[in-house]
Design a protein around this motif. Sequence first.
Motif, PDB file in Angstrom:
ATOM      1  N   GLN A   2     -69.531 -20.440 -97.081  1.00 17.52           N
ATOM      2  CA  GLN A   2     -69.379 -21.843 -97.560  1.00 17.52           C
ATOM      3  C   GLN A   2     -68.093 -22.035 -98.135  1.00 17.52           C
ATOM      4  N   MET A  37     -75.242 -19.560-103.322  1.00 12.46           N
ATOM      5  CA  MET A  37     -74.315 -20.229-104.261  1.00 12.46           C
ATOM      6  C   MET A  37     -72.935 -19.153-104.153  1.00 12.46           C
ATOM      7  N   ASN A  44     -78.376 -22.479-100.360  1.00 20.61           N
ATOM      8  CA  ASN A  44     -77.733 -21.045-100.203  1.00 20.61           C
ATOM      9  C   ASN A  44     -77.719 -20.376-101.624  1.00 20.61           C
ATOM     10  N   SER A  60     -75.398 -25.894 -98.215  1.00 21.86           N
ATOM     11  CA  SER A  60     -74.816 -25.625 -99.389  1.00 21.86           C
ATOM     12  C   SER A  60     -75.736 -26.088-100.679  1.00 21.86           C
ATOM     13  N   THR A  94     -72.265 -29.344 -95.489  1.00 16.45           N
ATOM     14  CA  THR A  94     -70.910 -28.710 -96.186  1.00 16.45           C
ATOM     15  C   THR A  94     -69.856 -29.427 -95.424  1.00 16.45           C
ATOM     16  N   ARG A 138     -76.198 -26.023-109.623  1.00 16.01           N
ATOM     17  CA  ARG A 138     -75.576 -26.047-108.335  1.00 16.01           C
ATOM     18  C   ARG A 138     -74.541 -27.122-108.104  1.00 16.01           C
ATOM     19  N   TRP A 184     -69.501 -17.669-103.776  1.00 15.07           N
ATOM     20  CA  TRP A 184     -68.000 -18.541-103.668  1.00 15.07           C
ATOM     21  C   TRP A 184     -67.236 -17.138-103.423  1.00 15.07           C
ATOM     22  N   ALA A 199     -70.790 -21.079-106.982  1.00 17.33           N
ATOM     23  CA  ALA A 199     -70.752 -22.612-106.882  1.00 17.33           C
ATOM     24  C   ALA A 199     -71.569 -23.125-107.759  1.00 17.33           C
ATOM     25  N   TYR A 201     -65.882 -25.376 -96.206  1.00 18.81           N
ATOM     26  CA  TYR A 201     -65.148 -26.684 -97.050  1.00 18.81           C
ATOM     27  C   TYR A 201     -63.559 -26.634 -96.834  1.00 18.81           C
ATOM     28  N   TYR A 248     -72.722 -28.615-105.073  1.00 18.27           N
ATOM     29  CA  TYR A 248     -72.712 -28.517-103.469  1.00 18.27           C
ATOM     30  C   TYR A 248     -72.317 -29.612-103.015  1.00 18.27           C
ATOM     31  N   ALA A 249     -72.184 -29.832-101.575  1.00 19.51           N
ATOM     32  CA  ALA A 249     -71.464 -30.760-100.848  1.00 19.51           C
ATOM     33  C   ALA A 249     -71.828 -32.169-101.078  1.00 19.51           C
ATOM     34  N   ILE A 295     -66.070 -29.436-105.981  1.00 22.53           N
ATOM     35  CA  ILE A 295     -66.914 -28.149-105.971  1.00 22.53           C
ATOM     36  C   ILE A 295     -66.785 -27.388-107.242  1.00 22.53           C
TER      37      ILE A 295
END
Length: 607
Positions: free
Chosen positions: A587, A107, A105, A102, A27, A223, A109, A215, A591, A225-226, A171
Amino acid sequence: MATDIKITEAEEFAARKYDYIIVGGGTAGLTVAARLAENPALTIGVLEAGGNGDGIDNIDIPGYSGRALGGPLDWHFETTPQPGLGGRKLPWNRGKVLGGSSALNYMTWNRASREDYDTFEELGNRGWGWDSLLPYFKKSENFHPPPPAFKDLHQTTYNEPSEFLGENGPINVSYTRDFSPAHAYWHATLNELGIPSNLAHISGNNVGVWTTICAVNAKDSTRSYAAHYLSSKPTNLYVLTHALAQQVILEKSDGPEQWTATGVRFTHGHRDFIASATREVVLSGGSVNSPQLLELSGIGNPKVLAAAGIPLKVDLPKVGENLQEHIMLPFVFEVDPTLPQQEDLLREEVAKMAYEQYKTDHSGPLSVLPCSMAYLPVSTLTSAEVVDDLFSKSKELTCFHPDHAPILSTRFEKGINLGQVEYVFDLGNWNPSFTPDPSLGKRFCSILQVLQYPFSRGSIHIPPNNPTASDSPIINPQYYSGPHGEIDLEIMYHGAKFAAEKIIKTKPMNEIVLGLAEPSGTDEKELREWIVRNTITDWHPTGTCAMGGRAGKEAGVVDERLRVYGVKGLRVVDASVLPLHVSAHLQATVYAVGEKAAEMIFEDAGV
C-alpha cells in the motif's frame, strides 16, 4: 475524514464535463483524484464500483481487520484451479468500496529496499528509482512518533529526526497503541539466531527484524486509508459510487496514436451512462480490473480479444500478462495456554469488554495488529550450496523478457542483501485450513512466511464469449508451475524449514511455544506436500499493466509516464504498472505511485 464528500447521482455525474475521469476509487485512484482536484480550474470525476465505507467498524477498527474479506465490500474474485497447488482454487480478495483494498487490508506500512525501486530505472523507466520515489512516499504520510518508552518496550525504531517519513500527508501512520504479549519474544529470538534488529527499516533497506508501522491514526486508533484523501472536501471533485465501468470510449484520431480516450461507459442501477473526459481517462482498478477494462475496450492481445468477441483497436499483447503475486505459508504452533488470542474476541463477553475499552480510550485488544516482522535473504535460511543451485537454475530460465531475467537471477549472487522472504509473527491461528478441536482448550501462535520475489508468472484476462465487466476475469497466477515456479517452491521449502526448525526452537521463543501444530512435522516429503496444500495468496498482485521501459510494448503496457501505448489520453495508475515485484506490503508503494502520477499528469498537461 470522508464523511461529507459529495457523492453524486448517476444522471448528474454523466451530465457534467470532466477534465479527468478516474476509474476506480481505491488506493491509487483517490490519491490521483484528490491531488488533481487541488487545481480549482479542473473538474475531476471518480467512478467507484463499490459503496462508501465511512463509519463501518469492520473497516475502521484495527482488531477487526480481515473481517470484511469475503463480505459485501469484496469483489469475490478467485483463481483458476492451480496445478501447482494440487488443483486448488484460491480466493483473491480485493476491496470493492471507496478506498479499495486499503479499506480491507491489515494496515502494514512499509517499503521495499532501495534496490527494488532502482530496478525499475534499470529497466529504462526514468524517475522510478528510490531517490525519485522517496518524496512521493513522504507526501502521502503523516507519521506520528511513538511514546519514548515504546523504543525499548516494543522495539519501535526509525530514523530520528526522520528524513524518510512524511509529516503532512493524508494517511496517518503510526506504531499501534498496544502490542501482542508475544511481540516481546520476536526480536530477541531472531537476534539469538544472528539476525540483527533493523533500526531504520523504512529508509531504503528492510532486511532484518523490526516492528512495523501501520496505517493507523494514533489519535483514535482507527484505520487510515485512501478515502481520507478526500477529507479536504474539494468542490471540483465528483464521486459516483456503485458505478461499474464497462468500457473506455476510444475515438479514431490521426497520428501515431490512432485512438484517443474520450470517456467511459458505465452502468449504475442497471442503466447505461457515458461520462466524458476532455483531457484524460485514468484507470486505477488495480492489477485485476485495469487489464480487464483495457481488454473490454479493445486494447490487448488479438487472440484474447478474438475469443471474447471484442473488436481489436490497439494490439498490445502484454495486457494482463506478467502477473506476479506474493505467496504465503501460514504455520501454526501450539503455545502457552495463558497467552491471549484474537480468537478470544469471538466470545461475547470478551468482545463486549474489548469494544467498550476501545471506544473509551482507543486501546486494548482491538487496537492490536500483527507487527512482528522480519525480512531475510535466502542465504540466511539455508546453505550456500542451495543458494548456488538456485542461482544456477535461475540463469537457465528463458521464460522472462531479457531485461527482467538478469535482475531476478542476480538476487541469488553472493553478497546480495535483500529481503527475499518475509516472516510475520502473531498470536492466534492464521491458517484457514487448520481447525483445531476447541474442546481441547489449546492456544496457538502463527508464523506467516511470504515469498517476496516470485519467479512464477501468470495472467489475468477476460473470459471468452462476449464478456462484460460483471463477469469475473480469468485469474491464473500459475503458482509453482513450470521451471520458474519450481524455484519458488524450493525457496518456500527452505524458508519453511527455517521457521519450523530454527525460529520456534530458539530461545526465548521456545519458552512459550509447545510444539508444531500445522504442519505436523518437517520430514522433507511431508513438508513439501504440506506447502502445496497450504500455500495461499498474500493479496499483493502486480505487473499486469507493467511499465515497458526501454523495451516498450514488447515488455509492458504503459510507458514511464504511465501512458498506455498506442492510445492518447489514457493512463494506468495502480499496482499493475510495477514491472517487477517488490519486497514489501504494497500500500505505501501504491500511494507513492499515485502521488507521482498526479504530478506527471500536471507536468504533461502544463497546468
